[in-house]
Design a protein around this motif. Structure first.
Motif, PDB file in Angstrom:
ATOM      1  N   GLY A  96      -1.480  31.553  22.382  1.00  0.00           N
ATOM      2  CA  GLY A  96      -1.949  30.467  21.543  1.00  0.00           C
ATOM      3  C   GLY A  96      -0.942  29.971  20.529  1.00  0.00           C
ATOM      4  N   VAL A  97       0.164  30.696  20.330  1.00  0.00           N
ATOM      5  CA  VAL A  97       1.168  30.259  19.361  1.00  0.00           C
ATOM      6  C   VAL A  97       1.829  28.979  19.865  1.00  0.00           C
ATOM      7  CG1 VAL A  97       3.441  30.783  18.394  1.00  0.00           C
ATOM      8  CG2 VAL A  97       1.624  32.492  18.321  1.00  0.00           C
ATOM      9  N   ARG A  98       1.751  27.934  19.030  1.00  0.00           N
ATOM     10  CA  ARG A  98       2.326  26.633  19.346  1.00  0.00           C
ATOM     11  C   ARG A  98       2.435  25.844  18.052  1.00  0.00           C
ATOM     12  NH1 ARG A  98      -2.959  27.070  20.511  1.00  0.00           N
ATOM     13  NH2 ARG A  98      -4.416  25.317  20.274  1.00  0.00           N
ATOM     14  N   ASP A  99       2.834  24.594  18.142  1.00  0.00           N
ATOM     15  CA  ASP A  99       2.960  23.738  16.966  1.00  0.00           C
ATOM     16  C   ASP A  99       1.658  23.769  16.157  1.00  0.00           C
ATOM     17  OD1 ASP A  99       3.228  21.702  15.126  1.00  0.00           O
ATOM     18  OD2 ASP A  99       3.603  20.136  16.583  1.00  0.00           O
ATOM     19  N   SER A 100       1.747  24.132  14.869  1.00  0.00           N
ATOM     20  CA  SER A 100       0.543  24.321  14.048  1.00  0.00           C
ATOM     21  C   SER A 100      -0.296  23.052  13.932  1.00  0.00           C
ATOM     22  CB  SER A 100       0.928  24.804  12.649  1.00  0.00           C
ATOM     23  OG  SER A 100       1.687  23.824  11.967  1.00  0.00           O
ATOM     24  N   LYS A 101       0.360  21.893  14.030  1.00  0.00           N
ATOM     25  CA  LYS A 101      -0.383  20.626  13.895  1.00  0.00           C
ATOM     26  C   LYS A 101      -1.340  20.399  15.060  1.00  0.00           C
ATOM     27  CE  LYS A 101       3.463  18.238  13.488  1.00  0.00           C
ATOM     28  NZ  LYS A 101       4.423  19.356  13.353  1.00  0.00           N
ATOM     29  N   ILE A 129      -3.206  22.857  16.430  1.00  0.00           N
ATOM     30  CA  ILE A 129      -4.124  23.995  16.494  1.00  0.00           C
ATOM     31  C   ILE A 129      -5.302  23.762  15.553  1.00  0.00           C
ATOM     32  CG2 ILE A 129      -4.351  26.484  16.221  1.00  0.00           C
ATOM     33  CD1 ILE A 129      -1.356  26.737  16.565  1.00  0.00           C
ATOM     34  N   PRO A 130      -6.533  23.884  16.024  1.00  0.00           N
ATOM     35  CA  PRO A 130      -7.698  23.770  15.139  1.00  0.00           C
ATOM     36  C   PRO A 130      -7.644  24.799  14.017  1.00  0.00           C
ATOM     37  CG  PRO A 130      -8.364  23.747  17.447  1.00  0.00           C
ATOM     38  CD  PRO A 130      -6.914  24.117  17.431  1.00  0.00           C
ATOM     39  N   GLU A 131      -8.239  24.471  12.897  1.00  0.00           N
ATOM     40  CA  GLU A 131      -8.114  25.305  11.697  1.00  0.00           C
ATOM     41  C   GLU A 131      -8.566  26.742  11.919  1.00  0.00           C
ATOM     42  OE1 GLU A 131      -9.401  25.246   6.964  1.00  0.00           O
ATOM     43  OE2 GLU A 131      -9.982  23.602   8.294  1.00  0.00           O
ATOM     44  N   ARG A 132      -9.682  26.927  12.565  1.00  0.00           N
ATOM     45  CA  ARG A 132     -10.200  28.290  12.758  1.00  0.00           C
ATOM     46  C   ARG A 132      -9.249  29.124  13.626  1.00  0.00           C
ATOM     47  NH1 ARG A 132     -16.393  29.077  14.377  1.00  0.00           N
ATOM     48  NH2 ARG A 132     -16.532  28.073  12.344  1.00  0.00           N
ATOM     49  N   GLU A 133      -8.728  28.525  14.699  1.00  0.00           N
ATOM     50  CA  GLU A 133      -7.779  29.232  15.564  1.00  0.00           C
ATOM     51  C   GLU A 133      -6.479  29.505  14.808  1.00  0.00           C
ATOM     52  OE1 GLU A 133      -5.328  28.738  19.803  1.00  0.00           O
ATOM     53  OE2 GLU A 133      -6.630  27.120  19.088  1.00  0.00           O
ATOM     54  N   ARG A 134      -6.051  28.544  13.998  1.00  0.00           N
ATOM     55  CA  ARG A 134      -4.811  28.712  13.231  1.00  0.00           C
ATOM     56  C   ARG A 134      -4.922  29.889  12.271  1.00  0.00           C
ATOM     57  NH1 ARG A 134      -4.097  23.401  11.787  1.00  0.00           N
ATOM     58  NH2 ARG A 134      -5.181  23.734   9.815  1.00  0.00           N
ATOM     59  N   GLU A 135      -6.082  30.024  11.637  1.00  0.00           N
ATOM     60  CA  GLU A 135      -6.311  31.146  10.720  1.00  0.00           C
ATOM     61  C   GLU A 135      -6.232  32.477  11.465  1.00  0.00           C
ATOM     62  OE1 GLU A 135      -7.305  32.805   6.890  1.00  0.00           O
ATOM     63  OE2 GLU A 135      -6.924  30.711   7.405  1.00  0.00           O
ATOM     64  N   LEU A 185      -4.565  33.063  14.291  1.00  0.00           N
ATOM     65  CA  LEU A 185      -3.163  33.279  14.680  1.00  0.00           C
ATOM     66  C   LEU A 185      -2.315  33.702  13.487  1.00  0.00           C
ATOM     67  CD1 LEU A 185      -2.669  30.270  17.120  1.00  0.00           C
ATOM     68  CD2 LEU A 185      -2.590  32.702  17.730  1.00  0.00           C
ATOM     69  N   PHE A 186      -2.630  33.165  12.318  1.00  0.00           N
ATOM     70  CA  PHE A 186      -1.916  33.525  11.098  1.00  0.00           C
ATOM     71  C   PHE A 186      -1.913  35.044  10.914  1.00  0.00           C
ATOM     72  CE2 PHE A 186      -2.379  34.549   6.536  1.00  0.00           C
ATOM     73  CZ  PHE A 186      -1.239  33.986   6.000  1.00  0.00           C
ATOM     74  N   TRP A 187      -3.093  35.645  10.997  1.00  0.00           N
ATOM     75  CA  TRP A 187      -3.181  37.095  10.786  1.00  0.00           C
ATOM     76  C   TRP A 187      -2.549  37.868  11.933  1.00  0.00           C
ATOM     77  CZ3 TRP A 187      -3.764  38.482   6.114  1.00  0.00           C
ATOM     78  CH2 TRP A 187      -4.515  37.698   5.236  1.00  0.00           C
ATOM     79  N   GLU A 188      -2.668  37.355  13.137  1.00  0.00           N
ATOM     80  CA  GLU A 188      -2.052  38.051  14.278  1.00  0.00           C
ATOM     81  C   GLU A 188      -0.532  38.013  14.180  1.00  0.00           C
ATOM     82  OE1 GLU A 188      -2.632  38.420  19.112  1.00  0.00           O
ATOM     83  OE2 GLU A 188      -3.801  36.951  17.973  1.00  0.00           O
ATOM     84  N   ILE A 189       0.005  36.898  13.734  1.00  0.00           N
ATOM     85  CA  ILE A 189       1.463  36.800  13.560  1.00  0.00           C
ATOM     86  C   ILE A 189       1.928  37.778  12.480  1.00  0.00           C
ATOM     87  CG2 ILE A 189       3.334  35.302  12.737  1.00  0.00           C
ATOM     88  CD1 ILE A 189       1.694  32.957  14.046  1.00  0.00           C
ATOM     89  N   LEU A 190       1.214  37.832  11.359  1.00  0.00           N
ATOM     90  CA  LEU A 190       1.607  38.743  10.283  1.00  0.00           C
ATOM     91  C   LEU A 190       1.562  40.202  10.741  1.00  0.00           C
ATOM     92  CD1 LEU A 190      -0.008  37.268   7.036  1.00  0.00           C
ATOM     93  CD2 LEU A 190       2.237  36.831   8.037  1.00  0.00           C
ATOM     94  N   ILE A 237       2.379  29.941   9.849  1.00  0.00           N
ATOM     95  CA  ILE A 237       2.355  30.632   8.556  1.00  0.00           C
ATOM     96  C   ILE A 237       2.471  29.631   7.418  1.00  0.00           C
ATOM     97  CG2 ILE A 237       3.541  32.291   7.081  1.00  0.00           C
ATOM     98  CD1 ILE A 237       2.056  33.551   9.446  1.00  0.00           C
ATOM     99  N   ALA A 238       3.427  28.697   7.525  1.00  0.00           N
ATOM    100  CA  ALA A 238       3.634  27.711   6.465  1.00  0.00           C
ATOM    101  C   ALA A 238       2.402  26.842   6.265  1.00  0.00           C
ATOM    102  CB  ALA A 238       4.856  26.847   6.783  1.00  0.00           C
ATOM    103  N   LYS A 239       1.796  26.409   7.367  1.00  0.00           N
ATOM    104  CA  LYS A 239       0.626  25.536   7.285  1.00  0.00           C
ATOM    105  C   LYS A 239      -0.560  26.239   6.633  1.00  0.00           C
ATOM    106  CE  LYS A 239      -2.252  22.135   8.336  1.00  0.00           C
ATOM    107  NZ  LYS A 239      -2.358  21.006   7.377  1.00  0.00           N
ATOM    108  N   VAL A 240      -0.832  27.467   7.025  1.00  0.00           N
ATOM    109  CA  VAL A 240      -1.981  28.188   6.467  1.00  0.00           C
ATOM    110  C   VAL A 240      -1.750  28.493   4.987  1.00  0.00           C
ATOM    111  CG1 VAL A 240      -3.335  30.322   6.574  1.00  0.00           C
ATOM    112  CG2 VAL A 240      -2.725  29.127   8.687  1.00  0.00           C
ATOM    113  N   VAL A 241      -0.544  28.920   4.635  1.00  0.00           N
ATOM    114  CA  VAL A 241      -0.242  29.199   3.225  1.00  0.00           C
ATOM    115  C   VAL A 241      -0.416  27.938   2.391  1.00  0.00           C
ATOM    116  CG1 VAL A 241       1.598  29.793   1.603  1.00  0.00           C
ATOM    117  CG2 VAL A 241       1.261  31.165   3.653  1.00  0.00           C
ATOM    118  N   ARG A 242       0.112  26.810   2.879  1.00  0.00           N
ATOM    119  CA  ARG A 242      -0.017  25.565   2.114  1.00  0.00           C
ATOM    120  C   ARG A 242      -1.482  25.138   1.977  1.00  0.00           C
ATOM    121  NH1 ARG A 242      -0.452  20.141   1.954  1.00  0.00           N
ATOM    122  NH2 ARG A 242       0.782  19.199   0.258  1.00  0.00           N
TER     123      ARG A 242
END
Length: 212
Positions: free
Chosen positions: A51-56, A58-64, A66-71, A147-152
């Protein structure tokens, strides 16, 4: 058919003899308010995060998620922030470069190559490879973009609590119709980028209306 982003990174790694790659990307160059946030991410070799791809894209819930999985998966990550004052003082491109450089400096692990989405930054202690549309090609850059998108977004949610009438919780500072209407009604807040033409153009009528 585009190359799988994880395969892309492994190809870059093997072709150049690089052991450790850091990917860098930013979020927030376009909004009328709030900071620009950059992230640097170092993924382990041969890892896979579906699922990792351009953050723009990715729906918000999926992005959140992925954020934790990446970390949890990353060997290291770093964050850099360019605030509104820096954006207005330098310009958005230079503030973005500074944020990206700060994100790289925030890394504690050794790295051999920096993959970066399109722009160049002040030299880190390793070669850098700017890649056009890198967040769609490289897994490391795509992970950094998430990561940048979720933090912002989290920063803008905190700002919403301070300035709720602008609706930062909905548009995160981007120039939506609702945001422009609130700007016309209330004028710019301390979070608005006064060097941006769309904000500047609304400042004078507001000041005239209020006798400033």
């Amino acid at each position: 058919m585009p190359m799988d982003p994880f395969v892309y990174d492994e190809t870059v790694r093997e072709s150049g003899g690089f052991e450790v790659i850091a990917g860098i990307d930013e979020a927030g160059r376009g909004p009328l308010a709030g900071p620009v946030v950059a992230a640097a991410v170092v993924l382990p070799r041969h890892c896979r995060i579906p699922g990792v791809r351009d953050s723009k894209k990715i729906p918000e819930r999926e992005r959140e998620h992925l954020f934790w999985e990446i970390l949890e998966t990353a060997l290291d990550f770093g964050i850099g922030i360019g605030g509104v004052e820096e954006i207005d003082r330098l310009n958005i491109l230079e503030a973005t470069r500074h944020a990206m450089r700060a994100a790289v400096s925030d890394l504690s692990c050794r790295y051999d190559l920096v993959l970066i989405d399109a722009v160049r930054i002040p030299p880190p202690p390793a070669p850098q490879m700017p890649i056009v549309k890198g967040d769609a090609k490289s897994a490391s850059i795509a992970a950094a973009s998430i990561i940048a998108k979720v933090v912002r977004d989290k920063i803008m949610l905190k700002y919403h609590a301070l300035y709720p009438h602008y609706g930062f919780d909905r548009h995160k500072g981007y120039g939506t119709r609702a945001h422009l209407e609130s700007l016309e009604k209330y004028g710019p807040s301390p979070l608005h980028r006064k060097s941006f033409e769309r904000v500047r153009s609304l400042m004078l009528p507001f000041n005239d209306r209020n006798g400033f």
